[in-house]
Design an enzyme around this catalytic site. Structure first.
Site, PDB file in Angstrom:
ATOM      1  CG  HIS A  44      81.307  14.616   2.846  1.00  0.00           C
ATOM      2  ND1 HIS A  44      81.636  13.533   3.627  1.00  0.00           N
ATOM      3  CD2 HIS A  44      80.045  14.959   3.214  1.00  0.00           C
ATOM      4  CE1 HIS A  44      80.638  13.225   4.414  1.00  0.00           C
ATOM      5  NE2 HIS A  44      79.654  14.077   4.196  1.00  0.00           N
ATOM      6  NE  ARG A  45      81.043  14.273   7.536  1.00  0.00           N
ATOM      7  CZ  ARG A  45      80.945  13.150   8.211  1.00  0.00           C
ATOM      8  NH1 ARG A  45      81.872  12.840   9.108  1.00  0.00           N
ATOM      9  NH2 ARG A  45      79.934  12.329   8.040  1.00  0.00           N
ATOM     10  CD  GLU A  73      78.192  18.059   3.895  1.00  0.00           C
ATOM     11  OE1 GLU A  73      77.186  17.710   4.507  1.00  0.00           O
ATOM     12  OE2 GLU A  73      79.346  17.859   4.356  1.00  0.00           O
ATOM     13  CG  ASP A 108      77.867  18.106   8.603  1.00  0.00           C
ATOM     14  OD1 ASP A 108      76.921  17.680   7.936  1.00  0.00           O
ATOM     15  OD2 ASP A 108      79.049  17.699   8.464  1.00  0.00           O
ATOM     16  CG  HIS A 148      78.821  14.790  11.046  1.00  0.00           C
ATOM     17  ND1 HIS A 148      78.411  13.692  11.798  1.00  0.00           N
ATOM     18  CD2 HIS A 148      78.255  14.629   9.825  1.00  0.00           C
ATOM     19  CE1 HIS A 148      77.654  12.918  11.039  1.00  0.00           C
ATOM     20  NE2 HIS A 148      77.542  13.456   9.855  1.00  0.00           N
ATOM     21  CD  GLU A 168      73.644  17.071   6.692  1.00  0.00           C
ATOM     22  OE1 GLU A 168      74.736  16.691   6.232  1.00  0.00           O
ATOM     23  OE2 GLU A 168      72.861  16.326   7.319  1.00  0.00           O
ATOM     24  CE  LYS A 227      74.953  15.986   9.887  1.00  0.00           C
ATOM     25  NZ  LYS A 227      74.380  14.888   9.112  1.00  0.00           N
ATOM     26  CG  ASP A 254      84.863  11.631   2.583  1.00  0.00           C
ATOM     27  OD1 ASP A 254      84.054  12.497   2.944  1.00  0.00           O
ATOM     28  OD2 ASP A 254      84.739  10.417   2.859  1.00  0.00           O
TER      29      ASP A 254
END
Ligand code: G3P
Ligand code: CA
Length: 242
Positions: free
Chosen positions: A7-8, A34, A36, A49, A106, A108, A226
């Site tokens: 995640h990120r 993942e 953003d 993000h 993703e 945003k 994470d």
């Protein structure tokens, strides 16, 4: 077997949405990432993000009000020793030529619509020939539909944080191949029901050992975490069980 998505990037140890966090996720042997994306004033797709640069970088202001050249001057690794810029999506897709990771982009665009963001992302994904390794997700489901209509070959997945009744029916109705629910919004039955109906399920953000084990037990498609190192260790232990 359940896939592990960082995640990120490996954001538990590295500055979120930086190349360092992505490289660390690759080194950890994560299955995917993942990240953003937002759009700069001059139309560059950048990996960050928040709508504002303030929290994660040394700069201030909205991404949409800043040209790419300015944004690149900010340090996205404020707490680290090494200065690092906000990556462009191009930079990430170029780096993906050297590995086999899957990347969940993703969009945003639930606060600012960022007109043209879907087309720009899709154009880049096609240019780098990554159609089969990209999943486009968003909380903006109109954007998910537009992405599908623009590029039916690229997998899409709506993000949601509320309990949806039979989410696989909803996913099928917008031609999404997956769903990315907030962990607390899906029961085992919902996850299993979705997968039985051909819909991949990748809950976020799954950091607790008990939650990781729960999702491994039901062979959930993937988890977005994470800490990919921790999740992969738990997965290894799970696979060794008699
Ligand atoms: O894609 C899952 C998750 O990243 C959505 O929430 O706020 O961390 O982008 P957020
Ligand atoms: Ca995200």
């Amino acid at each position: 077997m359940t896939q592990i998505f960082a995640h990120r990037g490996y954001s538990a140890l590295f500055a979120e949405n930086t190349m360092s966090a992505f490289l660390a996720a690759e080194k950890a042997n994560a299955d995917g990432l993942e990240l953003d994306v937002q759009l700069t004033k001059d139309g560059e797709v950048v990996v960050i993000h928040d709508e504002k640069v303030d929290r994660t970088t040394s700069g201030t202001g909205f991404v949409k009000d800043l040209p790419f050249k300015e944004i690149r001057k900010f340090n996205a690794n404020k707490k680290g020793e090494k200065k690092e810029p906000i990556p462009s999506l191009i930079e990430v897709l170029e780096w993906m030529q050297s590995n086999q990771l899957v990347c969940n982009i993703e969009l945003k665009n639930n606060l600012f619509p960022y007109e043209g963001l879907e087309e720009k992302v899709i154009q880049l994904v096609r240019k780098y020939n990554l159609n089969n390794r990209i999943i486009i997700s968003s909380f903006n489901h109109y954007s998910i539909v537009l992405s599908y209509r623009t590029a039916p070959e690229i997998e899409t997945a709506p993000l949601f944080n509320e309990r949806i009744y039979m989410p696989w029916v909803y996913a099928q109705s917008i031609r999404a191949k997956g769903i990315h629910p907030k962990l607390v919004s899906v029961s085992d039955e919902i996850i299993k029901g979705s997968m039985e109906n051909g819909i991949a399920v990748r809950p976020y953000t799954v950091n607790k050992e008990s939650d990781i084990n729960r999702l491994l037990r039901i062979n959930c498609t993937a988890i977005i975490t994470d800490d990919p190192v921790k999740a992969l260790k738990i997965k290894q232990q799970f696979e060794k069980r008699p």
